[in-house]
Motif scaffolding. Structure first.
Motif, PDB file in Angstrom:
ATOM      1  N   UNK A 232       0.805  -1.212   0.000  1.00 53.09           N
ATOM      2  CA  UNK A 232       0.000   0.000   0.000  1.00 53.09           C
ATOM      3  C   UNK A 232       0.839   1.262   0.000  1.00 53.09           C
ATOM      4  N   UNK A 233       2.047   1.184   0.538  1.00 52.50           N
ATOM      5  CA  UNK A 233       2.885   2.379   0.566  1.00 52.50           C
ATOM      6  C   UNK A 233       4.261   2.082  -0.001  1.00 52.50           C
TER       7      UNK A 233
ATOM      8  N   UNK B  13      -3.273  -6.827 -13.802  1.00 52.82           N
ATOM      9  CA  UNK B  13      -4.349  -5.939 -14.225  1.00 52.82           C
ATOM     10  C   UNK B  13      -4.400  -4.697 -13.344  1.00 52.82           C
ATOM     11  N   UNK B  14      -5.151  -3.715 -13.829  1.00 55.97           N
ATOM     12  CA  UNK B  14      -5.359  -2.438 -13.128  1.00 55.97           C
ATOM     13  C   UNK B  14      -6.746  -2.432 -12.506  1.00 55.97           C
ATOM     14  N   UNK B  15      -6.834  -1.939 -11.281  1.00 54.59           N
ATOM     15  CA  UNK B  15      -8.122  -1.778 -10.613  1.00 54.59           C
ATOM     16  C   UNK B  15      -8.304  -0.321 -10.231  1.00 54.59           C
ATOM     17  N   UNK B  16      -9.405   0.264 -10.629  1.00 49.21           N
ATOM     18  CA  UNK B  16      -9.674   1.647 -10.276  1.00 49.21           C
ATOM     19  C   UNK B  16     -11.107   1.846  -9.839  1.00 49.21           C
ATOM     20  N   UNK B  17     -11.338   2.926  -9.116  1.00 48.73           N
ATOM     21  CA  UNK B  17     -12.694   3.302  -8.726  1.00 48.73           C
ATOM     22  C   UNK B  17     -13.411   2.233  -7.943  1.00 48.73           C
TER      23      UNK B  17
ATOM     24  N   UNK C 287      -0.412   0.018  -4.591  1.00 45.51           N
ATOM     25  CA  UNK C 287      -1.371   1.115  -4.569  1.00 45.51           C
ATOM     26  C   UNK C 287      -0.937   2.236  -5.510  1.00 45.51           C
ATOM     27  N   UNK C 288      -1.900   2.774  -6.239  1.00 47.49           N
ATOM     28  CA  UNK C 288      -1.703   3.971  -7.063  1.00 47.49           C
ATOM     29  C   UNK C 288      -2.619   5.040  -6.486  1.00 47.49           C
TER      30      UNK C 288
END
Length: 537
Positions: free
Chosen positions: A30-31, A89-93, A339-340
């Motif tokens: 996460x960081x 993969x990318x996860x957003x929202x 995390x992004x």
């Protein structure tokens, strides 16, 4: 077979998407700090990465027009991830929020399950001891509006409805209609943390045989598993069936902790990881299980993937369990989540896992189209229906701890094959399933007292009153040939019974009604009975 194939074709894409989206998490960063590009030793191909970095810099500093940085960045990231392996993969929202909720084991909400049927949002489940139950909401209620958003009669899909639920604040303003009532009601409900279990059911099947189902491996799965196992051991259970059918994977740490409770010997290599940027890491047994179990059976199918394949493969390699079912998905890649910002993340493949024998069970993904259709190919080859149709490459075999040759690169092949059957292939998206679910939500409120009174009867699900209710239900809904093109009374009764048990929150009753219909579970029960000399069910 054609009927089973059609059902599989409809249902398979959803399960595949779940497998691709779950993977197996080694951990969450996460960081984690992004590597300092200037300090990293240059490698072959770095010049091409420099072109990407320079392009971004030129656009940010020199481009003479307005930019939507959010959509550009998301599009660029998704394009990059699509060109990696199938499980990066990318996860957003909302996708990111939903994934965190599922893996974390809880979410902020009111404790309901809903379904969109014929453009109407129906409540299909009310969790006990939750704000929804305390508010007086009931199964079968139609949600008309959430805050100022109209949700029924708006041609919303399930995802659109979910987006509205997730966009709400700490207090929900619901407008709803109770079955049989023409006047909408309004209520305000405050959200609070709702636990999401990954071990939905455990029960004693017979004198010394227990059953635990693991739906996925989340942050609390080990604790939930041990709590369930403790209850079974207190009931004198010595043999155990663990069901990981349709389990898409999840936390690697959780499955390792569970394995340690199933292997009594100390310092046994269970699984190891290795990768281009990941140092080989071995996971060995502690030899300190809290409970001693005799016979172990693991139930698997073609949708058992990743962490569930670790569980089945390790126990098979070590000769600790009998694997029953069909060949598993074939995923041996390990991801870490990075995390992004606060509302997005990357799930990035960082290594591979290997079973104790050195087996790498990942199926090839060099051809992505073929990879995405591989399960469908199994069906068309007849592999899900006939054991003789399972074609394994004899040149890709390694011996396990019992000197049994096991396949490489083809998932986990069960010790006992059980073909796809009509019960487990009932498609929840079929017209018949949707029709039964919708009509049951109308039928239940009208017969609530009669149905709930059955709970007080011993073995109530076998009571003749259930048959009477099922017959009355079928007469009321008057199924036409489009929804029921063949004699489907047995399927409707099964869907009706399971639907009633789900409404009543009776997972145990639902499982017990399936024992004789579920060929795979039945096969496992009979296998244990044969080994122990006890009477079969």
């Amino acid at each position: 077979m054609e009927e089973e194939k059609k059902k599989f074709e409809i249902w398979q894409p959803f399960i595949l998407a779940l497998v691709l989206a779950s993977g197996m998490l080694l951990g969450t960063k996460l960081d984690d700090q992004i590597p300092d590009h200037g300090l990293v030793q240059k490698k072959q191909g770095d010049e091409e990465w420099e072109k990407i970095i320079s392009t971004i810099g030129y656009i940010r500093s020199r481009y003479d027009d307005d930019l939507n940085a959010d959509s550009i960045s998301i599009g660029a990231i998704e394009y990059l991830m699509e060109h990696l392996d199938p499980h990066s993969y990318f996860l957003g929202g909302l996708d990111h929020a939903n994934f965190k909720d599922r893996m974390g084991g809880s979410y902020d909400g009111i404790g309901i399950e809903y379904e969109v049927l014929d453009d109407t949002v129906f409540l299909v489940g009310i969790m006990p001891n939750t704000p929804a139950e305390e508010s007086g909401l009931e199964i079968g209620d139609c949600i008309l509006a959430i805050d100022s958003h109209q949700v029924s009669g708006q041609n919303l899909g399930r995802r659109q409805a979910y987006e509205i639920w997730k966009s709400t604040g700490d207090v929900l303003q619901l407008t709803y209609l109770t079955s049989g009532d023409r006047h909408p009601q309004k209520t305000s409900i405050s959200k609070r943390p709702i636990k999401v279990g990954s071990v939905p059911i455990s029960l004693k099947l017979q004198e010394d045989l227990g059953y635990i189902r693991i739906a996925h491996f989340a942050d609390r799965t080990y604790q939930d598993f041990m709590d369930s196992l403790g209850v079974l051991v207190d009931q004198n259970v010595n043999d155990l069936i663990i069901d990981v059918r349709d389990n898409p994977g999840g936390s690697f740490q959780e499955v390792v902790k569970i394995l340690n409770q199933l292997i009594s010997e100390e310092d046994v290599l269970m699984v190891y990881m290795d990768g281009k940027h990941l140092k080989r890491t071995e996971y060995r047994s502690t030899g300190k299980p809290f409970f001693r179990l005799d016979e172990l059976v693991i139930l698997v199918n073609e949708h058992s993937a990743s962490a569930s394949e670790v569980l089945a493969g390790v126990l098979q390699d070590l000769g600790r369990a009998t694997i029953v079912g069909r060949r598993t998905f074939g995923k041996a890649l390990v991801q870490e989540m990075y995390a992004l910002g606060t509302d997005a993340s990357l799930n990035l493949t960082v290594g591979k896992y290997y079973l104790p024998s050195g087996r790498f069970i990942q199926k090839t993904y060099s051809d992505r189209i073929a990879y995405d259709h591989e399960l469908q190919d199994r069906m068309e080859r007849g592999e899900l229906m006939e054991a003789d149709s399972v074609h394994l490459d004899s040149n890709l075999m390694v011996p396990d701890a019992q000197d049994v040759l096991r396949p490489v690169g083809q998932g986990v092949v069960p010790d006992i094959f059980v073909p796809l059957d009509s019960f487990t292939s009932i498609d929840p998206s079929s017209e018949l399933s949707k029709r039964v679910r919708k009509e049951l939500l109308k039928f239940y409120p009208q017969h609530r007292e009669q149905i709930e009174s059955l709970l007080h009867l011993p073995h109530f699900i076998e009571h003749t009153e259930i048959d009477t209710l099922a017959t009355e239900f079928m007469m009321e809904i008057d199924l036409d040939e489009s929804a029921c093109p063949h004699d489907c009374k047995a399927e409707v009764r099964q869907l009706f019974t399971n639907g009633i048990l789900k409404i009543l929150g009776n997972e145990e009753g639902a499982l017990r009604t399936r024992v004789q219909s579920d060929a795979l579970l039945n096969s496992a029960i009979n296998h244990v009975a044969d080994d122990s000399g006890t009477q079969e069910l």
